[in-house]
Design a protein around this motif. Structure first.
Motif, PDB file in Angstrom:
ATOM      1  N   TRP A  92       5.367  -2.509  -0.548  1.00 43.19           N
ATOM      2  CA  TRP A  92       4.671  -2.810  -1.794  1.00 43.19           C
ATOM      3  C   TRP A  92       5.341  -3.908  -2.612  1.00 43.19           C
ATOM      4  O   TRP A  92       4.662  -4.641  -3.333  1.00 43.19           O
ATOM      5  CB  TRP A  92       4.570  -1.535  -2.645  1.00 43.19           C
ATOM      6  N   LEU A  93       6.646  -4.033  -2.500  1.00 43.59           N
ATOM      7  CA  LEU A  93       7.363  -4.913  -3.427  1.00 43.59           C
ATOM      8  C   LEU A  93       7.910  -6.188  -2.796  1.00 43.59           C
ATOM      9  O   LEU A  93       8.638  -6.929  -3.470  1.00 43.59           O
ATOM     10  CB  LEU A  93       8.514  -4.142  -4.090  1.00 43.59           C
ATOM     11  N   ARG A 124      10.597   9.512   1.263  1.00 43.55           N
ATOM     12  CA  ARG A 124       9.624   8.757   2.061  1.00 43.55           C
ATOM     13  C   ARG A 124       9.191   7.493   1.324  1.00 43.55           C
ATOM     14  O   ARG A 124       9.056   6.422   1.924  1.00 43.55           O
ATOM     15  CB  ARG A 124       8.394   9.625   2.371  1.00 43.55           C
ATOM     16  N   LEU A 125       8.994   7.621   0.022  1.00 45.54           N
ATOM     17  CA  LEU A 125       8.560   6.469  -0.755  1.00 45.54           C
ATOM     18  C   LEU A 125       9.619   5.369  -0.762  1.00 45.54           C
ATOM     19  O   LEU A 125       9.309   4.205  -0.503  1.00 45.54           O
ATOM     20  CB  LEU A 125       8.228   6.905  -2.181  1.00 45.54           C
ATOM     21  N   ARG A 129       0.274   9.112  -4.765  1.00 42.57           N
ATOM     22  CA  ARG A 129      -0.577   7.930  -4.652  1.00 42.57           C
ATOM     23  C   ARG A 129      -0.085   6.988  -3.552  1.00 42.57           C
ATOM     24  O   ARG A 129      -0.885   6.382  -2.841  1.00 42.57           O
ATOM     25  CB  ARG A 129      -0.621   7.187  -5.984  1.00 42.57           C
ATOM     26  N   TYR A 130       1.226   6.908  -3.405  1.00 47.32           N
ATOM     27  CA  TYR A 130       1.776   5.934  -2.457  1.00 47.32           C
ATOM     28  C   TYR A 130       2.079   6.517  -1.079  1.00 47.32           C
ATOM     29  O   TYR A 130       1.957   5.824  -0.075  1.00 47.32           O
ATOM     30  CB  TYR A 130       3.052   5.295  -3.046  1.00 47.32           C
ATOM     31  N   VAL A 131       2.483   7.781  -1.013  1.00 52.49           N
ATOM     32  CA  VAL A 131       2.870   8.321   0.303  1.00 52.49           C
ATOM     33  C   VAL A 131       2.152   9.632   0.648  1.00 52.49           C
ATOM     34  O   VAL A 131       2.501  10.270   1.640  1.00 52.49           O
ATOM     35  CB  VAL A 131       4.405   8.522   0.394  1.00 52.49           C
ATOM     36  N   GLY A 132       1.187  10.023  -0.177  1.00 50.23           N
ATOM     37  CA  GLY A 132       0.405  11.212   0.132  1.00 50.23           C
ATOM     38  C   GLY A 132       1.101  12.517  -0.170  1.00 50.23           C
ATOM     39  O   GLY A 132       2.183  12.571  -0.701  1.00 50.23           O
TER      40      GLY A 132
END
Length: 290
Positions: free
Chosen positions: A184-185, A176-177, A287-290
């Motif tokens: 983000w990038l 998912r990330l 932190r980023y995708v739960g």
């Protein structure tokens, strides 16, 4: 491990003098480190006789030369190297004696910012190399998010699957990330020449405090990735960051991206050293995708 007679003959031929002392200094990831001494001068000799370690040694020689050619940071001078045409890959470089001197971190911060201004048209490198003992993919890619996904995170994830380190839920979360990496990038920034493995263990100081960088894993990447790794395990002080920022301030939002960059290094540590790093990997992914 005893240095092969064949290698000693090649080194003596390159130096034009016999070796007086040969001192084994241990090894890592299949490569051996030896201190050799001749005519009042000591050298560091890293060598490998087989397998991926030969390519790893050749890649180190290439990385040291690239950093030296940029003329911004100090690295051990490569005296001679061979990628295995003589049957053994080696890199012979100057022996760095620090005597425990702390490197001048303000100088390092300024010099690193200068290094990062060495640019290229795309992210990557002409050839793949290694991060520690792990192959590092460097396919030329015009997009930073695509490069970080395809050449950094996905190879580590694939290796972690092969190593049996990813539970079904951990694997799904990582997928998912990586599918959302552009969120983000997708940021400004030209490809910058980075050391690539800049943790405190790869930083030493000369007697006058001159910082020396060793064991590179170079590529043209986003400079933020380099700064992020210096924060992962510590060892870089306020003077380093202040000097870097004074020379070239980081883009807004860096702090929000920092952990994502370090996911690459934590996955590499997971693959190299085992499940002790799984918790840190999970924390970043959550932190980023739960």
């Amino acid at each position: 491990m005893h240095m092969p007679d064949q290698l000693q003959a090649v080194i003596e031929q390159r130096l034009g003098a016999p070796l007086i002392t040969v001192t084994p200094m241990g090894g890592s990831f299949g490569a051996q480190l030896t201190r050799v001494h001749t005519q009042g001068v000591s050298y560091a000799l890293k060598w490998a006789t087989r397998g991926p370690a030969r390519a790893m040694v050749a890649a180190e020689a290439d990385g040291l030369r690239r950093l030296a050619d940029a003329g911004c940071v100090r690295v051990p001078q490569v005296v001679a190297a061979d990628d295995g045409t003589c049957g053994i890959a080696f890199v012979l470089s100057e022996w760095i004696t620090s005597n425990g001197m702390e490197p001048d971190q303000a100088v390092l911060g300024t010099n690193l910012a200068q290094l990062h201004r060495t640019t290229q048209a795309a992210f990557g490198l002409e050839q793949d190399n290694f991060l520690g003992g792990t192959p590092q993919v460097n396919s030329w890619t015009p997009s930073w998010p695509t490069f970080f996904r395809e050449c950094r995170l996905l190879p580590q994830i694939k290796l972690a699957v092969a190593n049996g380190f990813l539970t079904t839920s951990r694997h799904a979360a990582l997928e998912r990330l990586v599918s959302r990496i552009e969120e983000w990038l997708a940021i400004p920034g030209e490809p910058a020449l980075i050391h690539g493995d800049l943790w405190s263990g790869n930083l030493v100081g000369l007697a006058d405090g001159t910082p020396i960088l060793i064991d590179p894993a170079v590529s043209f990447s986003h400079r933020e990735a380099e700064l992020a790794y210096t924060e992962l395990f510590g060892g870089f002080g306020p003077r380093f960051y202040a000097a870097y920022q004074a020379a070239w301030p980081l883009e807004p939002g860096y702090a929000e991206r920092r952990d994502l960059y370090n996911l690459y290094h934590l996955l590499n540590h997971l693959n190299l050293f085992g499940l002790g790093y799984a918790t840190q990997v999970d924390q970043i992914v959550r932190r980023y995708v739960g």
